[in-house]
Scaffold this motif. Structure first.
Motif, PDB file in Angstrom:
ATOM      1  N   LYS A 181      47.782  41.138  58.913  1.00 58.35           N
ATOM      2  CA  LYS A 181      49.250  40.658  59.304  1.00 58.35           C
ATOM      3  C   LYS A 181      50.361  41.707  59.550  1.00 58.35           C
ATOM      4  O   LYS A 181      51.005  41.413  60.631  1.00 58.35           O
ATOM      5  CB  LYS A 181      49.634  39.796  58.208  1.00 58.35           C
ATOM      6  CG  LYS A 181      49.008  38.470  57.740  1.00 58.35           C
ATOM      7  CD  LYS A 181      49.723  37.503  56.522  1.00 58.35           C
ATOM      8  CE  LYS A 181      48.875  36.277  56.414  1.00 58.35           C
ATOM      9  NZ  LYS A 181      48.568  35.577  57.450  1.00 58.35           N
ATOM     10  N   THR A 182      50.150  42.881  59.350  1.00 60.70           N
ATOM     11  CA  THR A 182      51.045  44.015  59.490  1.00 60.70           C
ATOM     12  C   THR A 182      50.462  44.528  60.989  1.00 60.70           C
ATOM     13  O   THR A 182      51.663  44.715  61.736  1.00 60.70           O
ATOM     14  CB  THR A 182      50.914  44.956  58.626  1.00 60.70           C
ATOM     15  OG1 THR A 182      51.234  44.513  57.329  1.00 60.70           O
ATOM     16  CG2 THR A 182      51.889  45.849  58.708  1.00 60.70           C
ATOM     17  N   VAL A 183      49.503  44.830  61.123  1.00 62.38           N
ATOM     18  CA  VAL A 183      48.939  45.389  62.373  1.00 62.38           C
ATOM     19  C   VAL A 183      49.063  44.586  63.532  1.00 62.38           C
ATOM     20  O   VAL A 183      48.900  45.001  64.621  1.00 62.38           O
ATOM     21  CB  VAL A 183      47.847  46.350  62.336  1.00 62.38           C
ATOM     22  CG1 VAL A 183      48.090  47.452  61.052  1.00 62.38           C
ATOM     23  CG2 VAL A 183      46.506  45.680  61.857  1.00 62.38           C
ATOM     24  N   ASN A 184      48.470  43.155  63.116  1.00 65.54           N
ATOM     25  CA  ASN A 184      48.529  42.308  64.240  1.00 65.54           C
ATOM     26  C   ASN A 184      47.401  42.437  65.210  1.00 65.54           C
ATOM     27  O   ASN A 184      47.780  42.360  66.382  1.00 65.54           O
ATOM     28  CB  ASN A 184      49.802  41.956  64.843  1.00 65.54           C
ATOM     29  CG  ASN A 184      49.933  40.405  65.204  1.00 65.54           C
ATOM     30  OD1 ASN A 184      49.135  39.618  64.770  1.00 65.54           O
ATOM     31  ND2 ASN A 184      50.702  40.323  66.235  1.00 65.54           N
ATOM     32  N   THR A 185      46.061  43.157  64.764  1.00 66.79           N
ATOM     33  CA  THR A 185      45.366  43.595  65.872  1.00 66.79           C
ATOM     34  C   THR A 185      43.800  43.070  65.356  1.00 66.79           C
ATOM     35  O   THR A 185      43.475  42.330  64.420  1.00 66.79           O
ATOM     36  CB  THR A 185      45.075  44.941  65.609  1.00 66.79           C
ATOM     37  OG1 THR A 185      46.430  45.955  65.986  1.00 66.79           O
ATOM     38  CG2 THR A 185      43.919  45.705  66.403  1.00 66.79           C
ATOM     39  N   THR A 186      43.126  42.748  66.584  1.00 68.23           N
ATOM     40  CA  THR A 186      41.565  42.225  66.262  1.00 68.23           C
ATOM     41  C   THR A 186      41.091  43.062  65.400  1.00 68.23           C
ATOM     42  O   THR A 186      40.705  44.241  65.321  1.00 68.23           O
ATOM     43  CB  THR A 186      41.054  42.163  67.640  1.00 68.23           C
ATOM     44  OG1 THR A 186      41.866  41.721  68.673  1.00 68.23           O
ATOM     45  CG2 THR A 186      39.727  41.360  67.715  1.00 68.23           C
ATOM     46  N   ILE A 187      40.332  42.180  64.266  1.00 67.99           N
ATOM     47  CA  ILE A 187      39.458  43.065  63.384  1.00 67.99           C
ATOM     48  C   ILE A 187      38.068  42.222  63.374  1.00 67.99           C
ATOM     49  O   ILE A 187      38.102  41.054  63.037  1.00 67.99           O
ATOM     50  CB  ILE A 187      40.299  42.835  62.034  1.00 67.99           C
ATOM     51  CG1 ILE A 187      41.251  43.842  61.925  1.00 67.99           C
ATOM     52  CG2 ILE A 187      39.159  43.376  60.674  1.00 67.99           C
ATOM     53  CD1 ILE A 187      42.339  43.763  60.443  1.00 67.99           C
ATOM     54  N   ILE A 188      37.034  43.188  63.455  1.00 72.43           N
ATOM     55  CA  ILE A 188      35.710  42.519  63.268  1.00 72.43           C
ATOM     56  C   ILE A 188      35.030  42.998  61.896  1.00 72.43           C
ATOM     57  O   ILE A 188      35.094  44.422  61.712  1.00 72.43           O
ATOM     58  CB  ILE A 188      35.005  42.815  64.261  1.00 72.43           C
ATOM     59  CG1 ILE A 188      35.282  42.336  65.871  1.00 72.43           C
ATOM     60  CG2 ILE A 188      33.417  42.169  64.190  1.00 72.43           C
ATOM     61  CD1 ILE A 188      34.647  42.840  66.705  1.00 72.43           C
ATOM     62  N   TYR A 189      34.769  42.228  61.010  1.00 71.22           N
ATOM     63  CA  TYR A 189      34.437  42.669  59.222  1.00 71.22           C
ATOM     64  C   TYR A 189      33.168  42.380  59.204  1.00 71.22           C
ATOM     65  O   TYR A 189      32.873  41.268  59.492  1.00 71.22           O
ATOM     66  CB  TYR A 189      35.489  42.260  58.571  1.00 71.22           C
ATOM     67  CG  TYR A 189      35.616  42.737  57.140  1.00 71.22           C
ATOM     68  CD1 TYR A 189      36.485  43.746  56.740  1.00 71.22           C
ATOM     69  CD2 TYR A 189      34.514  42.411  56.349  1.00 71.22           C
ATOM     70  CE1 TYR A 189      36.562  43.845  55.407  1.00 71.22           C
ATOM     71  CE2 TYR A 189      34.542  42.750  55.034  1.00 71.22           C
ATOM     72  CZ  TYR A 189      35.637  43.698  54.653  1.00 71.22           C
ATOM     73  OH  TYR A 189      35.441  44.021  53.152  1.00 71.22           O
ATOM     74  N   VAL A 190      32.191  43.465  58.786  1.00 67.53           N
ATOM     75  CA  VAL A 190      30.738  42.910  58.386  1.00 67.53           C
ATOM     76  C   VAL A 190      30.756  43.073  56.954  1.00 67.53           C
ATOM     77  O   VAL A 190      31.251  44.059  56.149  1.00 67.53           O
ATOM     78  CB  VAL A 190      30.008  43.833  59.124  1.00 67.53           C
ATOM     79  CG1 VAL A 190      28.597  44.219  58.415  1.00 67.53           C
ATOM     80  CG2 VAL A 190      29.779  43.896  60.551  1.00 67.53           C
ATOM     81  N   THR A 191      30.179  42.131  56.339  1.00 68.49           N
ATOM     82  CA  THR A 191      29.514  42.210  54.913  1.00 68.49           C
ATOM     83  C   THR A 191      28.536  41.306  54.668  1.00 68.49           C
ATOM     84  O   THR A 191      28.275  40.319  55.586  1.00 68.49           O
ATOM     85  CB  THR A 191      30.979  41.750  54.064  1.00 68.49           C
ATOM     86  OG1 THR A 191      30.705  41.537  52.639  1.00 68.49           O
ATOM     87  CG2 THR A 191      31.541  40.310  54.491  1.00 68.49           C
ATOM     88  N   HIS A 192      27.922  41.454  53.668  1.00 68.62           N
ATOM     89  CA  HIS A 192      26.780  40.397  52.960  1.00 68.62           C
ATOM     90  C   HIS A 192      27.374  39.643  51.868  1.00 68.62           C
ATOM     91  O   HIS A 192      26.723  38.930  51.641  1.00 68.62           O
ATOM     92  CB  HIS A 192      25.815  41.467  52.480  1.00 68.62           C
ATOM     93  CG  HIS A 192      25.935  42.130  51.414  1.00 68.62           C
ATOM     94  ND1 HIS A 192      26.356  43.596  51.216  1.00 68.62           N
ATOM     95  CD2 HIS A 192      25.690  42.026  50.035  1.00 68.62           C
ATOM     96  CE1 HIS A 192      26.619  44.035  49.821  1.00 68.62           C
ATOM     97  NE2 HIS A 192      26.185  42.972  49.280  1.00 68.62           N
ATOM     98  N   ASP A 193      28.764  40.010  51.402  1.00 62.64           N
ATOM     99  CA  ASP A 193      29.143  39.340  50.328  1.00 62.64           C
ATOM    100  C   ASP A 193      30.176  38.057  50.917  1.00 62.64           C
ATOM    101  O   ASP A 193      30.961  38.208  51.614  1.00 62.64           O
ATOM    102  CB  ASP A 193      30.127  40.094  49.733  1.00 62.64           C
ATOM    103  CG  ASP A 193      30.880  39.525  48.630  1.00 62.64           C
ATOM    104  OD1 ASP A 193      31.024  38.362  48.244  1.00 62.64           O
ATOM    105  OD2 ASP A 193      31.336  40.262  47.727  1.00 62.64           O
ATOM    106  N   GLN A 194      29.472  36.830  50.574  1.00 62.58           N
ATOM    107  CA  GLN A 194      30.074  35.665  51.048  1.00 62.58           C
ATOM    108  C   GLN A 194      31.417  35.384  50.651  1.00 62.58           C
ATOM    109  O   GLN A 194      32.481  34.818  51.221  1.00 62.58           O
ATOM    110  CB  GLN A 194      29.149  34.345  51.033  1.00 62.58           C
ATOM    111  CG  GLN A 194      28.996  33.970  49.609  1.00 62.58           C
ATOM    112  CD  GLN A 194      30.021  33.237  48.983  1.00 62.58           C
ATOM    113  OE1 GLN A 194      30.514  32.176  49.572  1.00 62.58           O
ATOM    114  NE2 GLN A 194      30.068  33.328  47.603  1.00 62.58           N
ATOM    115  N   THR A 195      31.836  35.919  49.544  1.00 62.79           N
ATOM    116  CA  THR A 195      33.186  35.900  49.006  1.00 62.79           C
ATOM    117  C   THR A 195      34.009  36.574  49.871  1.00 62.79           C
ATOM    118  O   THR A 195      35.349  36.110  50.223  1.00 62.79           O
ATOM    119  CB  THR A 195      33.247  36.230  47.600  1.00 62.79           C
ATOM    120  OG1 THR A 195      32.328  35.707  46.681  1.00 62.79           O
ATOM    121  CG2 THR A 195      34.603  36.157  46.843  1.00 62.79           C
TER     122      THR A 195
END
Length: 336
Positions: A181-195
């Protein structure tokens, strides 16, 4: 800030195909999470976006520019890795400023950017420490700060919290949410953790064996899974699956129902519910609720029941299944 378009990309190593004909549009300023089991291709996809892996076929566009042949440093992206990758002999300040010096910015601009990022990440008091003097969560903040300070068009996060303990992971999830919310930039986030995926994402992309299984908001995936794979992957504890239960479904059908939609039965059976009997095999008191594992028709079902439920292994219990919240899947795992 930039949108990102992935068009029909594939990645193969000799005869081994990791990703096959995958297309995906990522919106400007979106926090998109790629989730799936180990080996599903999510990190490979991220590395192709970053330019760290060659593309076998297809195209990647960032902000309207085709980047297939651009070096990583020319794509205006920043990547945060699982292992932090901090320089151990440098201070926090030097680690964050390192990329800016390579960009040949003025000392004044470097000082301004580092102090600004340190304030956002609440690490101002740590800037003269070395990485070995920091906790795991602090080191991850420095790694994020090193990416932030470059003011990239796209942030790429590759399982950044997997080395942290459970409490720190929870804290850092909240920090990353606030950061977006602060940087207001596109983020692509990889995880195997569904939580992590459920708590962070604007949209989630569920991958399996290099193919997209479903794209949607966390709530869409939870309430309306496209197939049995997504139904079983999203949600904790995971969905129960019962193979052709007698009196509930017919033929080669699997019934899926989440633990929170199974409770202890009373004398009445409300409309849209099914009462069954089973044998207790495990009880897991969690305080406000108890996870109860019950053997029913050669299936192990987990029920999430309120409060501390007193039962012994081997006891027979009656369970109430909310069939209005159940799902049916055919032998191919498709919704029916």
């Amino acid at each position: 800030m930039a949108d990102l378009k992935i068009s029909n990309i594939s990645k193969s190593y000799d005869e081994n195909t990791i990703i096959e004909d995958l297309s995906l549009d990522i919106n400007d300023k979106e926090l998109l999470v790629l989730v799936g089991p180990s080996g599903c291709g999510k990190s490979t996809l991220l590395r192709m976006i970053a330019g760290l892996e060659d593309i076998t076929r297809g195209d990647i566009d960032i902000g309207g520019t085709r980047v297939n042949d651009l070096e990583p440093g020319k794509r205006n992206i920043a990547m945060v890795f699982q292992n932090y990758a901090l320089y151990p002999h440098m201070s926090v300040y030097q680690n964050i400023a390192f990329g800016l010096r390579a960009m040949k910015l003025s000392k004044r601009e470097i000082e301004y950017r580092v102090q600004q990022v340190a304030a956002v990440l609440d690490i101002e008091e740590l800037i003269f420490r070395k990485p070995h003097e920091l906790s795991g969560g602090q080191r991850q903040r420095v790694a994020i700060g090193r990416a932030m300070v470059r003011e990239p068009s796209v942030f790429l996060f590759d399982e950044p919290l997997s080395n942290l303990d459970a409490k720190l992971r929870g804290n850092m999830r909240a920090e990353i949410k606030k950061l977006h919310k602060t940087v207001n930039t596109t983020i692509i986030y990889v995880t195997h953790d569904q939580t992590e995926a459920m708590t962070l994402a604007d949209r989630i992309v569920v991958l399996d064996q290099g193919k997209i299984q479903q794209i949607g908001s966390p709530l869409e995936l939870y309430e309306n899974p496209a197939n049995q794979f997504v139904a079983g992957f999203i949600g904790s504890p995971e969905m129960n699956f019962i193979r052709a239960p007698k009196g509930i479904a017919m033929g080669a059908i699997t019934l899926g129902i989440r633990p929170e939609h199974i409770t202890i039965a009373g004398d009445d059976t409300p409309p849209g519910h099914k009462k069954i009997k089973g044998t207790v095999t495990v009880t897991e008191p969690l305080g406000a609720e108890t996870l109860l594992t019950v053997n029913y028709a050669e299936n192990e079902l987990v029920a999430k029941v309120p409060g501390i439920f007193t039962a012994n292994v081997g006891d027979e219990v009656r369970l109430l299944l909310n069939m209005q919240k159940a799902y049916l899947f055919n032998e191919k795992g498709e919704r029916v």
